[in-house]
Scaffold this motif. Structure first.
Motif, mmCIF file in Angstrom:
data_model
loop_
_atom_site.group_PDB
_atom_site.id
_atom_site.type_symbol
_atom_site.label_atom_id
_atom_site.label_comp_id
_atom_site.label_asym_id
_atom_site.label_seq_id
_atom_site.Cartn_x
_atom_site.Cartn_y
_atom_site.Cartn_z
ATOM 1 N N HIS A 156 1.689 0.029 -4.724
ATOM 2 C CA HIS A 156 2.800 -0.018 -5.486
ATOM 3 C C HIS A 156 3.142 -1.347 -6.036
ATOM 4 O O HIS A 156 2.824 -2.395 -5.193
ATOM 5 N N VAL A 157 3.531 -1.680 -7.025
ATOM 6 C CA VAL A 157 4.055 -2.987 -7.580
ATOM 7 C C VAL A 157 5.568 -2.724 -8.187
ATOM 8 O O VAL A 157 5.843 -2.244 -9.100
ATOM 9 N N VAL A 171 -5.199 6.576 0.224
ATOM 10 C CA VAL A 171 -5.261 4.960 0.389
ATOM 11 C C VAL A 171 -5.839 5.054 1.880
ATOM 12 O O VAL A 171 -5.190 5.320 2.850
ATOM 13 N N PRO A 172 -6.964 4.241 2.169
ATOM 14 C CA PRO A 172 -7.364 4.194 3.420
ATOM 15 C C PRO A 172 -6.933 3.103 4.234
ATOM 16 O O PRO A 172 -7.775 1.907 4.917
ATOM 17 N N LYS A 201 1.564 0.626 5.479
ATOM 18 C CA LYS A 201 1.966 1.387 4.033
ATOM 19 C C LYS A 201 3.615 1.399 3.861
ATOM 20 O O LYS A 201 4.242 1.264 4.819
ATOM 21 N N MET A 202 4.158 1.481 2.716
ATOM 22 C CA MET A 202 5.375 1.664 2.407
ATOM 23 C C MET A 202 5.645 2.310 1.116
ATOM 24 O O MET A 202 4.940 2.425 0.303
ATOM 25 N N SER A 203 6.738 3.220 1.394
ATOM 26 C CA SER A 203 7.042 4.346 0.226
ATOM 27 C C SER A 203 7.893 3.311 -0.894
ATOM 28 O O SER A 203 8.573 2.250 -0.205
ATOM 29 N N GLN A 204 7.800 3.833 -1.886
ATOM 30 C CA GLN A 204 8.794 3.266 -3.089
ATOM 31 C C GLN A 204 10.144 3.272 -2.501
ATOM 32 O O GLN A 204 10.911 2.299 -2.738
ATOM 33 N N PHE A 237 0.879 -1.291 0.009
ATOM 34 C CA PHE A 237 0.109 -0.165 -0.091
ATOM 35 C C PHE A 237 0.886 1.186 -0.129
ATOM 36 O O PHE A 237 1.828 1.200 0.617
ATOM 37 N N ARG A 238 0.324 2.259 -0.881
ATOM 38 C CA ARG A 238 1.307 3.406 -0.940
ATOM 39 C C ARG A 238 1.261 4.501 0.094
ATOM 40 O O ARG A 238 0.369 4.851 0.465
ATOM 41 N N GLU A 239 2.256 4.565 0.735
ATOM 42 C CA GLU A 239 2.738 5.511 1.968
ATOM 43 C C GLU A 239 2.501 6.906 1.449
ATOM 44 O O GLU A 239 2.109 7.651 2.070
ATOM 45 N N GLU A 240 2.973 7.176 -0.201
ATOM 46 C CA GLU A 240 2.702 8.541 -0.606
ATOM 47 C C GLU A 240 1.497 9.048 -0.609
ATOM 48 O O GLU A 240 1.330 10.274 -0.961
#
Length: 273
Positions: free
Chosen positions: A252-253, A217-218, A224-227, A210-213
């Protein structure tokens, strides 16, 4: 503080199952299969005792490379993985279509839970392929078996991992998939070392997080993690980024190979809303 409050409100309004998931992780305890829908497990004495027993270990390994490690999702929250809204919220088929999966391959769904992705992977590799479905909770694997049996899928191999044994055989996999799993690994470096050994020379490790940025995103920040954080941790463990996919609604993928693979590395393309 205001940002955290606003985000929690977003979770409550837009993704109530996520709240149940987090409660399930924070309050481990026994639950029957009938209870594994979108309800948190009971807050009983036994559950609190189990949480207390786990606390010292969690304190010892609570951070990695500046990131707080999230608790593992408890099997009592497994219903969230197969919630009716997941297809719309995460578009998992779009994810699988973006991956280099072919008939006859051997792939791994690491942290498979109740097999949400394992079933689709099994269809894509076909009867001549094999899916290792690995999880650390036997209850999750039992739920997986309950789902594979009626579907007649015989190319899924459930594997119970432990803190000491990853369940990953060496030089085996064309692809290892971790969907919303990596951020929960209590020993990231050790698991990544095992994954690295388990890949074929040009095999890929795919992390979906899940996008930290993205504040839209609920999901609570701990999950969450950033790229840049993902890439930093993977490069420190002898992996290189070879592909990325930015078209999922929430996640993110990022695709990696071993640093000694023949595939060329790419530069990270920062996510933009």
């Amino acid at each position: 503080m205001a940002r955290s409050t606003a985000l929690l409100a977003c979770v409550l309004q837009r993704c109530r199952p996520a709240v149940f998931l987090l409660l399930g992780m924070l309050m481990p305890g026994p639950a029957s299969h009938a209870q594994q829908t979108q309800s948190p497990p009971a807050d009983d004495a036994e559950g609190n005792s189990q949480l207390a027993d786990l606390a010292p270990a969690a304190r010892e390994r609570h951070e990695y490379m500046g990131r707080t490690i999230a608790p593992t999702m408890h099997f009592s929250g497994a219903g969230w993985l197969t919630r009716p809204t997941r297809d719309e919220e995460e578009e998992p088929l779009k994810l699988l279509n973006a991956l280099p999966i072919k008939p006859g391959q051997t792939v791994c769904d690491f942290g498979c839970g109740n097999g949400f992705h394992s079933l689709q992977l099994a269809k894509r590799v076909g009867p001549s392929g094999l899916v290792y479905a690995i999880d650390i909770q036997p209850e999750m694997l039992e739920l997986l078996r309950e789902r594979t049996g009626p579907r007649g899928l015989e190319n899924i191999k459930p594997v119970l991992a432990t803190e000491q044994e990853s369940g990953l055989p060496p030089a085996t996999f064309d692809l290892v998939l971790m969907v919303d799993v990596y951020h929960e690994l209590s020993s990231p470096a050790e698991v990544l070392a095992a994954v690295r050994k388990s890949l074929k020379p040009d095999g890929r490790l795919v992390l979906v997080e899940f996008r930290e940025e993205d504040e839209e995103v609920p999901i609570l920040p701990l999950h969450k993690m950033s790229q840049p954080q993902v890439v930093k941790e993977l490069e420190a463990n002898e992996f290189k980024l070879v592909a990325q996919f930015d078209r999922l609604p929430w996640q993110h993928v990022l695709q990696f190979t071993r640093s000694d693979s023949s595939q060329p590395a790419i530069s990270l393309r920062p996510w933009r809303p």
